[in-house]
Write a protein that holds these residues in place. Structure first.
Motif, mmCIF file in Angstrom:
data_model
loop_
_atom_site.group_PDB
_atom_site.id
_atom_site.type_symbol
_atom_site.label_atom_id
_atom_site.label_comp_id
_atom_site.label_asym_id
_atom_site.label_seq_id
_atom_site.Cartn_x
_atom_site.Cartn_y
_atom_site.Cartn_z
ATOM 1 N N TRP B 185 129.011 4.447 22.040
ATOM 2 C CA TRP B 185 129.994 4.911 23.032
ATOM 3 C C TRP B 185 131.127 3.924 23.236
ATOM 4 O O TRP B 185 131.343 3.017 22.440
ATOM 5 C CB TRP B 185 129.281 5.242 24.353
ATOM 6 C CG TRP B 185 128.401 6.439 24.240
ATOM 7 C CD1 TRP B 185 128.353 7.331 23.199
ATOM 8 C CD2 TRP B 185 127.429 6.885 25.180
ATOM 9 N NE1 TRP B 185 127.415 8.309 23.454
ATOM 10 C CE2 TRP B 185 126.832 8.059 24.656
ATOM 11 C CE3 TRP B 185 127.008 6.424 26.431
ATOM 12 C CZ2 TRP B 185 125.843 8.773 25.337
ATOM 13 C CZ3 TRP B 185 126.019 7.128 27.097
ATOM 14 C CH2 TRP B 185 125.437 8.293 26.553
ATOM 15 N N SER B 204 123.758 4.045 23.534
ATOM 16 C CA SER B 204 122.716 4.810 24.217
ATOM 17 C C SER B 204 121.458 4.656 23.377
ATOM 18 O O SER B 204 121.424 5.072 22.216
ATOM 19 C CB SER B 204 123.144 6.279 24.326
ATOM 20 O OG SER B 204 122.186 7.015 25.048
ATOM 21 N N SER B 208 117.650 6.671 25.747
ATOM 22 C CA SER B 208 118.857 7.055 26.491
ATOM 23 C C SER B 208 119.200 6.082 27.617
ATOM 24 O O SER B 208 119.799 6.482 28.610
ATOM 25 C CB SER B 208 118.716 8.476 27.059
ATOM 26 O OG SER B 208 118.697 9.410 26.020
ATOM 27 N N GLN B 210 121.522 3.030 28.839
ATOM 28 C CA GLN B 210 122.852 2.565 28.446
ATOM 29 C C GLN B 210 122.874 1.043 28.446
ATOM 30 O O GLN B 210 122.618 0.398 29.479
ATOM 31 C CB GLN B 210 123.907 3.147 29.398
ATOM 32 C CG GLN B 210 124.001 4.659 29.205
ATOM 33 C CD GLN B 210 124.764 5.385 30.283
ATOM 34 O OE1 GLN B 210 125.429 4.765 31.109
ATOM 35 N NE2 GLN B 210 124.686 6.693 30.270
ATOM 36 N N LYS B 246 121.367 5.064 33.452
ATOM 37 C CA LYS B 246 122.355 5.893 32.786
ATOM 38 C C LYS B 246 123.716 5.824 33.488
ATOM 39 O O LYS B 246 124.552 6.698 33.337
ATOM 40 C CB LYS B 246 121.862 7.343 32.722
ATOM 41 C CG LYS B 246 120.596 7.458 31.905
ATOM 42 C CD LYS B 246 120.132 8.869 31.710
ATOM 43 C CE LYS B 246 118.780 8.832 30.999
ATOM 44 N NZ LYS B 246 118.187 10.125 30.765
ATOM 45 N N ARG B 249 128.187 1.699 31.699
ATOM 46 C CA ARG B 249 128.867 1.861 30.429
ATOM 47 C C ARG B 249 130.347 1.479 30.489
ATOM 48 O O ARG B 249 130.900 1.263 31.555
ATOM 49 C CB ARG B 249 128.743 3.319 29.955
ATOM 50 C CG ARG B 249 129.128 4.371 30.984
ATOM 51 C CD ARG B 249 128.771 5.770 30.458
ATOM 52 N NE ARG B 249 129.185 6.817 31.363
ATOM 53 C CZ ARG B 249 128.440 7.360 32.313
ATOM 54 N NH1 ARG B 249 127.200 6.913 32.492
ATOM 55 N NH2 ARG B 249 128.907 8.315 33.101
ATOM 56 N N LYS B 269 127.838 3.042 39.769
ATOM 57 C CA LYS B 269 127.869 3.593 41.122
ATOM 58 C C LYS B 269 126.574 3.283 41.844
ATOM 59 O O LYS B 269 125.531 3.013 41.229
ATOM 60 C CB LYS B 269 128.076 5.112 41.086
ATOM 61 C CG LYS B 269 126.890 5.891 40.547
ATOM 62 C CD LYS B 269 127.052 7.391 40.769
ATOM 63 C CE LYS B 269 125.889 8.119 40.099
ATOM 64 N NZ LYS B 269 125.892 9.544 40.289
ATOM 65 N N GLU B 304 133.911 5.548 35.296
ATOM 66 C CA GLU B 304 133.817 5.363 33.839
ATOM 67 C C GLU B 304 135.090 4.675 33.344
ATOM 68 O O GLU B 304 136.110 4.683 34.026
ATOM 69 C CB GLU B 304 133.717 6.729 33.148
ATOM 70 C CG GLU B 304 132.484 7.517 33.516
ATOM 71 C CD GLU B 304 132.321 8.726 32.619
ATOM 72 O OE1 GLU B 304 131.344 8.755 31.854
ATOM 73 O OE2 GLU B 304 133.168 9.635 32.681
#
Lengths: 173, 667
Positions: B185, B204, B208, B210, B246, B249, B269, B304
């Motif tokens: 990513w 990922s 899954s 990050q 998750k 990133r 967050k 993001e």
């Protein structure tokens, strides 16, 4: 260990109570989730139909929803194939609808599943939004060519299910 | 998958003829007996003649097809004339859809028109982090090779000398490690003082999760940076325990702190509060999470693609990490919730590591946006070659997935824009298409002082309009212009106004792009001015997609926002039209809008350009310039054939000369 000993009975009752409680809690979670969707009853029907929903978090519920979209999509494709034989005059429009539902089942659904597993829920939302668009486009294409749609129910169900799942996914954002 | 939009000008299209065997015969030695050579080496004359003939025909065809300019605009269209406003109807019905719309299906022809020509499109893609290295601009972008839909992501790679003409390179990084098997990513490049380049990117994992990974060029002396090496120590950074695995990133480019450490930002967050956290590192392999967060804003959700960079009124571009008394810092984040890129200008304290916005009312996520249309996951990089900061963004499709599958591609990049602090307002950024795009302009058309009375509609005869660069200025009554001010407290809301068909005292007025003759399809780009109760005017800049297409399965939103207009300024907009993408820049780039439109009739020769004034109370005077924009359009490929044509001529004559020689030698 004696099954009739008070300790055993008590433990069993406690276990049952716990299970009942947690099931009720799960049920509450599912109900609350569905309340936030445009069609709460449809939402409950989809989620409760899958036994895994009892132990699911929000992502898992969304995945159950996407699986429902996939099932409905495949069912609709089968319906279209049958209609092509029984209503050959509608073939051009049915071909368009078949492609639209192919996009749902073979592009939107896998993309949404991958996005949900990876934690990028917004791509899953896009996938479900598109699924609704495809069903509407299919329904409209009959009208635009002057036919009465033979698939109104299927298109409506897909639209509604996709919108329900989209709403669930939005709760993840 | 659709092949790339345009041949690379640095490698003109190779023809297969160049690879063919022309039956080359070496010059004969006169002392040797001719017989053995004749049977051994010499190809038969008829074949030679045939090949020469074919070459000659091929040359002829190439010259004709490539070099004839095919007139594309309709010669029957009258020169610009003003339509009688009363005839046109001074009512909303001017732009309404006719009652019976014919049934519509997406055909291959309609879909093929949508492909942009001067925007970056490698097929199906999402974007990533650009960088300038050893004379080349590199674009690494999120690429989904399997389908025109988001999926397993790898790093696509392209290079350019000017960010306009691109050369596609092999995939830079694949999903070949457990820590990025579910996606390579977004990441960022940091150029170290010794000109070394490192990349930190999000992978990922097989679960899954990050994580952040380190990679660098396999061969730093390769200016094209084709091959990459992933550090064996990967992942170098995993999510802290207090945030979701998750939600971790998109690491930013790093900069040096006063303490001599490399610092970078990651967005994440906590509940519904978006936050930007800081990490310090010496070697890009071990990281210390800083106790103070760079910034946070409640209710904005996941951040993001966080970007953080210095700006100043004096300099057009500053390298990441520059600090000083006149330096402000921009903090930007892509809001996962609403798919918009927000920025805010403020002050960064390198000692405390905190950034504070100048105006908390328009903080990150609740205030200004880079672009009020479709524009997401954007990133800037400092171009040390030209000392400017350049902004790139991902622009997705807003049509149906079914159409994307049919046409074979989805998503593109907006044109690269320079981004700098507005020296006049100090409270917003200015974005402007990079100057290199001026190079692909041609066919200038100039229109001076066209008076547009209320209800006017003026067609502009500029030739084909699917690829245009338009710069237009509007002059209004001085009374109004002097009353315009920097909009304060007015909601950014073009959608609420209802579109270009809704008439007001002072607007809307502007352009109709990608419009067909009877206006069943058109995309207005316009201003409208609103006076509030106190008599303060605000100016809105909008692009209206509601009538852009008769197709129903495409987005029909109206995008835009207020734009600051200073006293005495004329209203100006620049519009870039590139088939299915329209980018608008108002007041030199104070407010920008990117739009995706999918007309079904206003395409190819039927796409036209109009000026309009739908206001009821003001007359507007417009002056504009239009240029055709293009790398290689179907009609301009002529000069590309010059190279192969010349080679064919030379070979043809060589073959003939050799043949003649043989004839001479034998006779």
């Amino acid at each position: 260990m004696k099954y009739s000993s008070p300790l055993t009975i008590l433990t069993t009752l406690l276990l049952l109570h716990e299970t009942l409680y947690s099931t009720m809690a799960d049920q509450k979670f599912i109900e609350n989730t569905c309340k936030g969707t445009p069609s709460p009853n449809l939402c409950l029907k989809i989620l409760l139909a899958n036994p895994k929903s009892q132990n699911s978090d929000l992502t898992d519920l969304a995945l159950i929803g996407v699986a429902a979209v996939e099932d409905k999509g495949l069912e609709t494709i089968r319906q279209i194939v049958a209609l092509k034989r029984s209503r050959p005059k509608l073939k051009p429009t049915l071909n368009y609808c078949e492609k639209a539902y192919h996009a749902v089942v073979y592009a939107d659904v896998p993309s949404s599943n991958e996005a949900l597993r990876g934690g990028l829920a917004k791509f899953a939302e896009d996938g479900m939004a598109d699924s609704a668009v495809e069903s509407q486009a299919c329904e409209r294409s009959f009208r635009e060519h002057g036919w009465v749609s033979p698939m109104t129910d299927s298109n409506k169900v897909m639209n509604d299910v996709a919108n329900v799942v989209r709403a669930i996914i939005r709760m993840l954002l | 998958m659709r092949s790339q939009t345009s041949p690379d000008v640095e490698n003109p299209t190779r023809t297969s003829l160049l690879d063919a065997d022309y039956g080359y015969v070496p010059t004969l030695d006169p002392t040797l007996p001719p017989q053995p050579q004749e049977t051994r080496q010499q190809p038969s004359k008829p074949i030679l003649l045939l090949i020469s003939g074919l070459l000659a025909i091929g040359l002829l065809v190439a010259l004709i097809v490539g070099n004839v300019h095919i007139e594309t605009h309709d010669n029957d269209v009258p020169s610009p004339e003003r339509r009688n406003p009363i005839e046109q109807g001074v009512s909303e019905k001017s732009f309404g859809l006719p009652g019976d719309v014919p049934p519509f299906s997406w055909t291959d022809e309609i879909l093929a028109w949508q492909a942009p020509v001067f925007h970056f499109t490698p097929g199906k893609n999402w974007m990533n982090g650009p960088v300038f290295y050893k004379g080349w601009y590199h674009l690494f972008y999120q690429y989904s090779p399997a389908a025109p839909v988001w999926g397993l992501i790898v790093w696509g790679h392209a290079v350019s000398r000017d960010m306009v003409h691109w050369r596609h390179l092999p995939i830079a990084m694949e999903t070949d490690e457990w820590y990025d098997v579910n996606g390579v990513w977004t990441g960022s490049t940091t150029i170290l003082p010794n000109n070394e380049l490192v990349v930190l990117y999000t992978g990922s994992t097989n679960d899954s999760v990050q994580v952040q990974n380190l990679a660098y060029p396999a061969n730093p002396s390769d200016p094209l940076l084709v091959n990459w090496v992933k550090d064996p120590a990967n992942p170098v950074l995993v999510p802290p325990k207090w945030i979701n695995k998750k939600d971790f990133r998109d690491p930013t480019t790093a900069w040096l702190t006063p303490e001599g450490k490399w610092r970078m930002v990651i967005g994440t967050k906590v509940n519904k509060t978006g936050i930007a956290i800081l990490y310090d590192t010496d070697d890009f392999k071990s990281y210390e999470l800083q106790d103070t967060w760079l910034h946070q804003v409640d209710g904005t959700g996941m951040w993001e693609c966080v970007d953080f960079f210095p700006v100043s009124k004096e300099d057009d571009g500053l390298d990441t990490g520059v600090i000083g008394p006149d330096i402000k810092h921009v903090l930007k984040a892509s809001m996962d919730d609403d798919r918009c890129d927000y920025y805010a200008i403020g002050n960064y304290n390198p000692k405390t590591g905190k950034w504070v916005p100048d105006n908390a009312k328009i903080d990150v996520g609740i205030g200004l946006r880079y672009d009020y249309g479709i524009y997401y996951a954007s990133k800037t990089f400092y171009d040390q070659n030209k000392k400017r900061r350049v902004l790139w963004s991902w622009i997705k499709e807003t049509d149906s997935e079914n159409s994307d599958i049919k046409k074979g591609w989805a998503s593109l990049m907006a044109v690269p824009r320079t981004v700098a602090l507005d020296p006049l307002t100090g409270s917003n950024l200015l974005q402007w298409p990079i100057e290199e795009l001026d190079k692909i302009r041609s066919d200038l058309n100039e229109f001076d002082e066209i008076k547009l009375e209320p209800g006017s509609l003026v067609p502009l005869d500029v030739g084909p309009t699917s690829q245009l660069d338009i710069m237009v200025e509007f002059e209004l009554d001085k009374k109004i212009t002097n009353g315009l001010s920097v909009a304060a407290g007015v909601p950014y809301n073009c959608a609420g106004h209802g579109g270009a068909g809704v008439r007001d005292a002072f607007g809307p007025f502007g352009l109709l792009v990608l419009a067909n003759q009877n206006l069943t399809e058109h995309t207005p780009t316009y201003f409208y001015i609103v006076k509030d109760k106190k008599g303060v005017y605000s100016t809105f800049f909008c692009i209206d997609q509601s009538r852009s297409s008769i197709a129903k399965d495409v987005d029909k939103s109206i995008y835009g926002s207020t734009v600051p207009v200073l006293e005495g300024e004329k209203l100006s907009m620049r519009i870039l039209v590139d088939h299915s993408i329209v980018e608008g820049y108002a007041q030199g780039g104070r407010t920008c809008i990117t739009s995706r439109v999918y007309p079904t009739e206003a395409i190819y020769d039927n796409a036209q350009l109009f000026l309009f004034n739908n206001a009821t109370n003001i007359t507007v005077t417009a002056s504009l310039k239009t240029w055709k924009m293009g790398l290689m359009t179907k009609n301009e490929s002529g000069w590309v054939w010059l190279g192969p044509s010349l080679i064919l001529v030379v070979v043809f004559f060589f073959v003939v000369w050799t043949w003649q020689n043989q004839r001479k030698n034998r006779s």
